[in-house]
Design an enzyme around this catalytic site. Structure first.
Site, PDB file in Angstrom:
ATOM      1  N   THR A   1     -37.023 -44.700 -37.583  1.00 24.12           N
ATOM      2  CA  THR A   1     -35.857 -43.919 -37.196  1.00 24.12           C
ATOM      3  C   THR A   1     -35.965 -42.530 -37.800  1.00 24.12           C
ATOM      4  O   THR A   1     -36.504 -42.358 -38.894  1.00 24.12           O
ATOM      5  CB  THR A   1     -34.549 -44.575 -37.686  1.00 24.12           C
TER       6      THR A   1
ATOM      7  N   SER B   1     -37.530 -45.512 -42.183  1.00 22.15           N
ATOM      8  CA  SER B   1     -36.444 -44.601 -41.840  1.00 22.15           C
ATOM      9  C   SER B   1     -36.542 -43.301 -42.617  1.00 22.15           C
ATOM     10  O   SER B   1     -36.817 -43.299 -43.821  1.00 22.15           O
ATOM     11  CB  SER B   1     -35.088 -45.261 -42.116  1.00 22.15           C
ATOM     12  N   ASP B   2     -36.322 -42.206 -41.916  1.00 21.99           N
ATOM     13  CA  ASP B   2     -36.150 -40.924 -42.565  1.00 21.99           C
ATOM     14  C   ASP B   2     -34.852 -40.984 -43.387  1.00 21.99           C
ATOM     15  O   ASP B   2     -33.974 -41.804 -43.111  1.00 21.99           O
ATOM     16  CB  ASP B   2     -36.069 -39.828 -41.490  1.00 21.99           C
ATOM     17  N   LYS B   3     -34.735 -40.124 -44.396  1.00 22.85           N
ATOM     18  CA  LYS B   3     -33.520 -40.116 -45.232  1.00 22.85           C
ATOM     19  C   LYS B   3     -32.486 -39.114 -44.732  1.00 22.85           C
ATOM     20  O   LYS B   3     -31.404 -39.485 -44.290  1.00 22.85           O
ATOM     21  CB  LYS B   3     -33.868 -39.805 -46.692  1.00 22.85           C
ATOM     22  N   THR B   4     -32.842 -37.830 -44.799  1.00 24.51           N
ATOM     23  CA  THR B   4     -31.874 -36.772 -44.521  1.00 24.51           C
ATOM     24  C   THR B   4     -31.430 -36.792 -43.067  1.00 24.51           C
ATOM     25  O   THR B   4     -32.238 -36.635 -42.159  1.00 24.51           O
ATOM     26  CB  THR B   4     -32.481 -35.398 -44.863  1.00 24.51           C
TER      27      THR B   4
END
Length: 809
Positions: A545, A289-292
């Protein structure tokens, strides 16, 4: 003056439209592909043979089934794609461009290099542009994953896909379309034309059944010729085995089951762009998953930790001082103003007026406000900015305060927390004193931690992959309980600079690192791509994601690419599933739904293999076992069995199913063993019944001993049709419960209704079948043999219990 319309047209022809190249297959090609696979090819072979022996009625039936199958598959395949295309078309890009000396809003895809565009606060940057004057603050989170805006000055190049958050400038377009920053990574978005897991499984099942069928057909044909049967009659026998081996509805039912599942997901805020992604979601074992903007809100929010350096100050009073260093009666000018003014109690500012204001400047790098208390007339200044800038305002005598501020900034920085320093002048003097530090962070979404816990509970490991700083990534991982093994991109490889291909020994060299890591920070788009590819090479089903342009390559490469709500157009285009509601909770709901759908498909495929093996082996063995009668059934009856049973089996998409607690994996050996046990009982019982019927005129036979009259050959054909129809459907009720007895798991009402309809029609057809000779085979109804009809039904139910007991055993 900008370009003229004529010059812009020439450059548009030279450089092409300002959009990324996207390959879209025409619908006629998608339709034709439905007829080129192992199962359709088997039907084509049967059609050709039927035409060769001039059996045009059966040929027509097979063609009808072929085109019905293809049309349904085409409809379900294209429907989901059209939904995502509609979603994308609702986000048409536009740009404010100067053409023929006039500013006008045009389609963003018509921009060309050399165009003069206006970049204002809130607008998306439509192409790679060079700033002509002044400066703007740009949010590059979609490109780099950075939480804070970046300031661009005259001569700097800002990239397509980012957003202006403060300021307004004119800029010159440098690159468009495939030549932009993101366009140069387009090679990572190319289609890999790989089959999905479900397609591979169905292909393997088809190949096994086709291989077995062809082998038995050749043996059968050769045997009949050796027995002196003419070629045309031998072909008519052989075609029965061929048609019996074709699991006609397997693709229709699986596709429809997935399509109904996609509708359920849409109700919960997820549009499925590729139906096979649902099956992949059921087997997903790692979610990157991406963070921002995905794990976090992509919004800086004030934290409780507020170091104070003046007696009597509180977080609230420091916020008031920070607001005084902004135009608090006007809309926020940048992210820091938005943070400050969005958190302060505005009523505390009513007794003050601002007499002077110094806006943010690249030289001073701070804002300053001069304010006067309307009640007391006292006037003072306040300022906010980066800690090292504000510290420079303090007098030399404030060394202790300076040391403490630097320690606090370092402490907060280790946690990835950013600081905004606030200072004020002492009333009546120009001496500055440090009031405090406002701390802020891009916080996780409210449901993110619970979503990660739920994912682990369902056997899915979650890894964070972000372009943001390592300290910020570690802080986010700490808040979300994601682990502390967060590494930087320095440990990861890059794509080949020329060929853009991955390293040869990617999983061998970097697999352990990718597997043990809880996350990676400071990564580029190709790092995300390679992490996903590395895990896939190791045999894991990987989900990804994200919401930004920088996530698109990884979204495309993952088994399941999931674009979150508010994602960029590039991310949506690359994703298999597009979320339309905020938060990641939909993903967990999707996993549960997908695993229920997987269970339904597994149950159906077990049944379908069993039913196919039963028919295939029954007709093959019957030719050898009951020589010289060479029993076989009209193709029309076989088609009726398929259409009635498999047609109503579409209702299995609504059956009750329990999601497994771990990712689902196809286990073909176990699947075939279970199917073979069910098929063996059905086949044996059919052969026994055929023996009893052929032996019905024997005074010592079973039927005579039960007081039943001898059975005419035409009624034997119809009785076997009834037996196969009934036992086929009863087999489904055994297959759907796995290792449990059929009565331990209640079927859904709609499946029960479908079964009753199919069995009722089959029963009525067997009773009222007209005297006829389809395919030259005598067939008669059982209206004069109701006792025989009841016997066949009871016989089927008895062997159903035996079949289910052996399955559990």
């Amino acid at each position: 003056e900008g370009l003229t319309a004529e010059e812009a047209a020439k450059r548009l022809e030279l450089y092409g439209r300002n959009e990324l190249p996207e390959h879209v297959d025409p619908k006629w090609l998608i339709f034709l592909r439905q007829f080129w696979a192992p199962m359709p090819i088997m039907i084509w072979i049967a059609v050709i043979i039927e035409a060769g022996i001039q059996n045009f009625i059966d040929m027509g039936i097979l063609l009808l089934i072929q085109f019905a199958n293809g049309s349904i598959s085409f409809y379900e395949t294209t429907k989901a794609g059209d939904a995502v295309a509609a979603l994308k078309s609702s986000l048409k890009p536009s740009a404010t461009c100067k053409r023929d000396g006039k500013w006008q809003v045009i389609d963003g895809t018509l921009l060309v290099p050399g165009d003069t565009v206006l970049l204002g606060s809130g607008s998306a940057i439509p192409a790679d542009c060079r700033v002509n004057h002044s400066e703007i603050d740009v949010d590059q989170a979609a490109l780099t994953g950075e939480s804070l805006p970046v300031t661009f000055y005259k001569g700097d190049s800002c990239k397509m896909g980012s957003t202006v958050v403060r300021g307004e400038v004119e800029a010159t377009v440098e690159f468009t379309g495939a030549e932009t920053f993101f366009g140069k990574t387009a090679s990572l978005l190319q289609e890999h034309h790989e089959y999905s897991h479900l397609q591979k499984i169905l292909m393997k099942i088809m190949m096994v059944l086709v291989g077995l069928s062809l082998t038995l057909c050749i043996i059968n044909f050769a045997y009949l010729l050796a027995e002196g049967v003419d070629v045309q009659e031998a072909l008519s026998f052989t075609i029965v085995i061929l048609v019996a081996s074709i699991p006609l509805a397997i693709e229709i039912v699986t596709t429809t089951t997935l399509a109904i599942g996609s509708k359920n997901l849409a109700k919960h805020g997820a549009i499925v762009a590729k139906l096979s992604a649902i099956e992949d979601l059921a087997g997903m074992s790692i979610l990157c998953s991406d963070k921002t903007g995905t794990l976090t809100l992509n919004q800086m929010m004030l934290q409780d930790d507020t170091p104070i350096y003046c007696d009597g100050e509180t977080q609230e009073s420091v916020l008031v001082l920070a607001a005084m260093a902004a135009k608090w009666k006007e809309p926020p000018r940048d992210a820091l103003d938005r943070l400050t003014l969005g958190s302060v109690n505005m009523s505390l500012l009513e007794s003050y007026e601002q007499t002077d204001y110094l806006p943010f400047d690249p030289q001073t790098k701070r804002t300053e406000g001069t304010v006067r208390n309307k009640e007391t007339g006292v006037e003072f200044k306040t300022s906010k900015g980066a800690p090292h800038i504000i510290l420079a305002l303090l007098p030399q005598s404030s060394s202790n305060i300076r040391d403490q501020v630097e320690k606090d900034v370092a402490r907060l920085g280790e946690c990835g927390i950013r600081s905004l320093a606030v200072a004020r002048t002492i009333s009546g003097t120009d001496t500055w004193e440090m009031a405090g530090l406002l701390t802020f962070l891009d916080p996780p979404r409210l449901d993110t931690k619970q979503t990660i816990e739920d994912a682990r509970h369902h056997g899915v490991q979650v890894k964070m992959i972000t372009g943001d700083h390592l300290l910020i990534a570690r802080n986010t991982a700490l808040q979300l309980d994601m682990g502390n093994k967060i590494f930087t991109a320095e440990r990861l490889p890059m794509l080949d600079t020329e060929t853009k291909t991955k390293p040869k020994n990617l999983s061998a060299d970097y697999g352990d690192l990718c597997l043990v890591a809880d996350g990676f920070a400071q990564v580029f788009p190709e790092h995300k791509y390679l992490i996903v590819e590395c895990l896939r090479e190791m045999g894991y089903t990987v989900g990804m994601t994200g919401d930004g342009v920088n996530d698109a390559p990884a979204l495309k490469r993952a088994d399941i690419g999931i674009a979150v709500a508010g994602a960029t157009d590039a991310a949506r285009a690359a994703a298999d599933i597009v979320l339309t509601e905020e938060g990641l909770g939909t993903i967990i709901h999707g996993i549960i739904l997908a695993r229920e759908i997987f269970q339904r498909m597994s149950n159906f495929i077990t049944y379908r293999i069993s039913a196919t093996l039963q028919l295939l082996l029954f007709f093959f063995i019957a030719i050898f076992a009951f020589h010289p009668k060479f029993f076989h059934m009209p193709v029309l009856m076989l088609m009726l069995i398929t259409l009635l049973n498999d047609g109503t089996l579409i209702t299995i998409a609504y059956d009750y199913a329990e999601a497994s607690s771990t990712p689902n994996r196809w286990n073909l050996p176990v699947l075939f063993v279970a199917s073979s046990v069910l098929a063996a009982v059905s086949c044996l019982s059919s052969l026994l019944l055929l023996h009893f019927l052929l032996d019905s005129w024997n005074p010592d036979g079973l039927l005579q001993s039960l007081g039943m009259a001898g059975v005419q050959y035409g009624q034997i054909t119809t009785s076997i049709y009834l037996k196969v129809s009934v036992s086929d459907f009863l087999t489904l009720f055994s297959a759907r419960t796995g290792q449990l007895f059929f009565w331990q798991v209640k079927p859904a009402p709609i499946l029960m209704a479908g079964g009753l309809v199919a069995l009722s029609i089959s029963s009525l057809l067997s009773i009222f079948w007209p005297d006829s000779e389809p395919d030259g085979i005598l067939s008669q109804g059982l209206q004069g043999q109701i006792g025989l009809f009841a016997f066949v039904w009871i016989y089927c139910v008895i062997f159903w219990f035996i079949q289910d007991f052996l399955k559990v055993a």
